[in-house]
Scaffold this motif. Structure first.
Motif, PDB file in Angstrom:
ATOM      1  N   GLY A  86       0.806  -1.221   0.000  1.00 37.41           N
ATOM      2  CA  GLY A  86       0.000   0.000   0.000  1.00 37.41           C
ATOM      3  C   GLY A  86       0.835   1.265   0.000  1.00 37.41           C
ATOM      4  N   THR A  87       2.061   1.158  -0.444  1.00 32.19           N
ATOM      5  CA  THR A  87       2.949   2.322  -0.475  1.00 32.19           C
ATOM      6  C   THR A  87       3.023   2.887  -1.882  1.00 32.19           C
ATOM      7  N   ALA A  88       3.735   4.000  -2.005  1.00 35.23           N
ATOM      8  CA  ALA A  88       3.986   4.662  -3.289  1.00 35.23           C
ATOM      9  C   ALA A  88       2.697   5.161  -3.945  1.00 35.23           C
ATOM     10  N   GLU A  89       1.731   5.549  -3.115  1.00 34.59           N
ATOM     11  CA  GLU A  89       0.513   6.161  -3.652  1.00 34.59           C
ATOM     12  C   GLU A  89       0.870   7.507  -4.274  1.00 34.59           C
ATOM     13  N   GLU A  90      -0.016   8.070  -5.027  1.00 37.31           N
ATOM     14  CA  GLU A  90       0.264   9.258  -5.825  1.00 37.31           C
ATOM     15  C   GLU A  90       0.838  10.426  -5.010  1.00 37.31           C
ATOM     16  N   ALA A  91       0.261  10.745  -3.878  1.00 35.61           N
ATOM     17  CA  ALA A  91       0.685  11.912  -3.098  1.00 35.61           C
ATOM     18  C   ALA A  91       1.789  11.593  -2.093  1.00 35.61           C
ATOM     19  N   ALA A  92       2.196  10.340  -1.993  1.00 36.07           N
ATOM     20  CA  ALA A  92       3.111   9.919  -0.928  1.00 36.07           C
ATOM     21  C   ALA A  92       4.460  10.642  -0.979  1.00 36.07           C
ATOM     22  N   GLU A  93       5.025  10.805  -2.146  1.00 34.20           N
ATOM     23  CA  GLU A  93       6.337  11.463  -2.263  1.00 34.20           C
ATOM     24  C   GLU A  93       6.257  12.919  -1.813  1.00 34.20           C
ATOM     25  N   SER A  94       5.187  13.587  -2.186  1.00 29.77           N
ATOM     26  CA  SER A  94       4.995  14.982  -1.773  1.00 29.77           C
ATOM     27  C   SER A  94       4.830  15.081  -0.256  1.00 29.77           C
ATOM     28  N   ILE A  95       4.081  14.162   0.315  1.00 36.71           N
ATOM     29  CA  ILE A  95       3.888  14.152   1.771  1.00 36.71           C
ATOM     30  C   ILE A  95       5.221  13.891   2.469  1.00 36.71           C
ATOM     31  N   ALA A  96       6.018  12.976   1.932  1.00 37.49           N
ATOM     32  CA  ALA A  96       7.335  12.687   2.511  1.00 37.49           C
ATOM     33  C   ALA A  96       8.241  13.910   2.414  1.00 37.49           C
ATOM     34  N   ASP A  97       8.224  14.597   1.282  1.00 34.09           N
ATOM     35  CA  ASP A  97       9.031  15.814   1.132  1.00 34.09           C
ATOM     36  C   ASP A  97       8.620  16.873   2.149  1.00 34.09           C
ATOM     37  N   THR A  98       7.315  17.029   2.354  1.00 34.35           N
ATOM     38  CA  THR A  98       6.819  18.000   3.336  1.00 34.35           C
ATOM     39  C   THR A  98       7.263  17.621   4.744  1.00 34.35           C
ATOM     40  N   ALA A  99       7.136  16.349   5.094  1.00 34.01           N
ATOM     41  CA  ALA A  99       7.543  15.899   6.430  1.00 34.01           C
ATOM     42  C   ALA A  99       9.041  16.094   6.642  1.00 34.01           C
ATOM     43  N   ARG A 100       9.832  15.804   5.622  1.00 34.65           N
ATOM     44  CA  ARG A 100      11.281  15.983   5.694  1.00 34.65           C
ATOM     45  C   ARG A 100      11.623  17.458   5.925  1.00 34.65           C
ATOM     46  N   ARG A 101      10.975  18.335   5.167  1.00 35.08           N
ATOM     47  CA  ARG A 101      11.208  19.775   5.288  1.00 35.08           C
ATOM     48  C   ARG A 101      10.780  20.282   6.671  1.00 35.08           C
ATOM     49  N   GLU A 102       9.605  19.857   7.138  1.00 35.14           N
ATOM     50  CA  GLU A 102       9.114  20.291   8.446  1.00 35.14           C
ATOM     51  C   GLU A 102      10.023  19.804   9.577  1.00 35.14           C
ATOM     52  N   CYS A 103      10.535  18.599   9.450  1.00 34.89           N
ATOM     53  CA  CYS A 103      11.462  18.065  10.451  1.00 34.89           C
ATOM     54  C   CYS A 103      12.737  18.895  10.467  1.00 34.89           C
ATOM     55  N   ASP A 104      13.299  19.128   9.296  1.00 32.77           N
ATOM     56  CA  ASP A 104      14.526  19.939   9.207  1.00 32.77           C
ATOM     57  C   ASP A 104      14.306  21.331   9.790  1.00 32.77           C
ATOM     58  N   GLU A 105      13.182  21.959   9.455  1.00 36.51           N
ATOM     59  CA  GLU A 105      12.892  23.305   9.950  1.00 36.51           C
ATOM     60  C   GLU A 105      12.702  23.316  11.462  1.00 36.51           C
ATOM     61  N   ALA A 106      12.011  22.308  11.989  1.00 41.84           N
ATOM     62  CA  ALA A 106      11.779  22.236  13.436  1.00 41.84           C
ATOM     63  C   ALA A 106      13.095  22.104  14.193  1.00 41.84           C
ATOM     64  N   PHE A 107      13.975  21.250  13.698  1.00 39.02           N
ATOM     65  CA  PHE A 107      15.264  21.083  14.387  1.00 39.02           C
ATOM     66  C   PHE A 107      16.150  22.315  14.214  1.00 39.02           C
ATOM     67  N   ALA A 108      16.095  22.939  13.062  1.00 39.40           N
ATOM     68  CA  ALA A 108      16.878  24.159  12.849  1.00 39.40           C
ATOM     69  C   ALA A 108      16.411  25.265  13.786  1.00 39.40           C
ATOM     70  N   ALA A 109      15.111  25.267  14.128  1.00 37.54           N
ATOM     71  CA  ALA A 109      14.550  26.286  15.020  1.00 37.54           C
ATOM     72  C   ALA A 109      14.634  25.878  16.488  1.00 37.54           C
ATOM     73  N   GLY A 110      15.210  24.693  16.743  1.00 39.36           N
ATOM     74  CA  GLY A 110      15.365  24.238  18.126  1.00 39.36           C
ATOM     75  C   GLY A 110      14.089  23.684  18.743  1.00 39.36           C
ATOM     76  N   ARG A 111      13.126  23.282  17.931  1.00 44.71           N
ATOM     77  CA  ARG A 111      11.875  22.736  18.455  1.00 44.71           C
ATOM     78  C   ARG A 111      11.553  21.345  17.885  1.00 44.71           C
ATOM     79  N   GLY A 112      12.586  20.658  17.420  1.00 47.12           N
ATOM     80  CA  GLY A 112      12.387  19.325  16.856  1.00 47.12           C
ATOM     81  C   GLY A 112      11.987  18.324  17.920  1.00 47.12           C
TER      82      GLY A 112
END
Length: 157
Positions: A86-112
């Motif tokens: 059930g992986t590799a659905e159409e929006a999955a890559e975009s959702i993963a990119d968003t989660a990756r970006r949000e994680c990076d931003e949270a840790f860069a801001a000291g709130r990860g």
């Protein structure tokens, strides 16, 4: 063996290590220290075996037992299951990119948080279409979960 008896099959290699040690270690019966070489060899060989079989990460063996207990409960309730990934659905890559970006931003801001890390790992797994890479991502998810459990346990100490 009854249904309440533990399955000791996995201990076969350890039992062989102990039996081989007993067979190959000379002892001198009749003296107070006669069994000392056998005791020392058993301790050493058993420790070496366990060190090769058990995880080295502190606390991980306990978590593994808890996960195994839960898996046994699941197997008893639902049996051995097989489902599509059930992986590799159409929006999955975009959702993963968003989660990756949000994680990076949270840790860069000291709130990860652990939630950021796990969300990133899970969404990366959900975006995978290659079974080998999916397995790698799922192992990474499991490792993050184990680290998070360990962190929770360390707070309770």
């Amino acid at each position: 063996m009854t249904s309440t008896d533990p399955d000791l099959t996995a201990l076969g290699p350890l039992a062989k290590t102990i039996a081989d040690t007993v067979q190959t270690t000379p002892i001198n019966l009749g003296t107070p220290e006669g069994a000392l070489p056998l005791i020392q060899a058993l301790i050493l060989n058993t420790a070496a075996y366990m060190g090769s079989e058990l995880p080295r990460t502190p606390g991980l063996a306990k978590h593994m037992v808890e996960v195994d207990t839960e898996r046994q409960r699941q197997l008893a309730k639902w049996g051995d299951q097989h489902h599509p990934d059930g992986t590799a659905e159409e929006a999955a890559e975009s959702i993963a990119d968003t989660a990756r970006r949000e994680c990076d931003e949270a840790f860069a801001a000291g709130r990860g948080t652990w939630a950021h890390i796990l969300t990133e790992e899970v969404t990366e797994a959900l975006a995978e279409d290659d079974p080998d890479r999916l397995r790698t991502e799922l192992v990474q998810c499991a490792a993050v979960i184990q680290a998070w459990i360990s962190d929770i346990d360390s707070r309770e100490a």
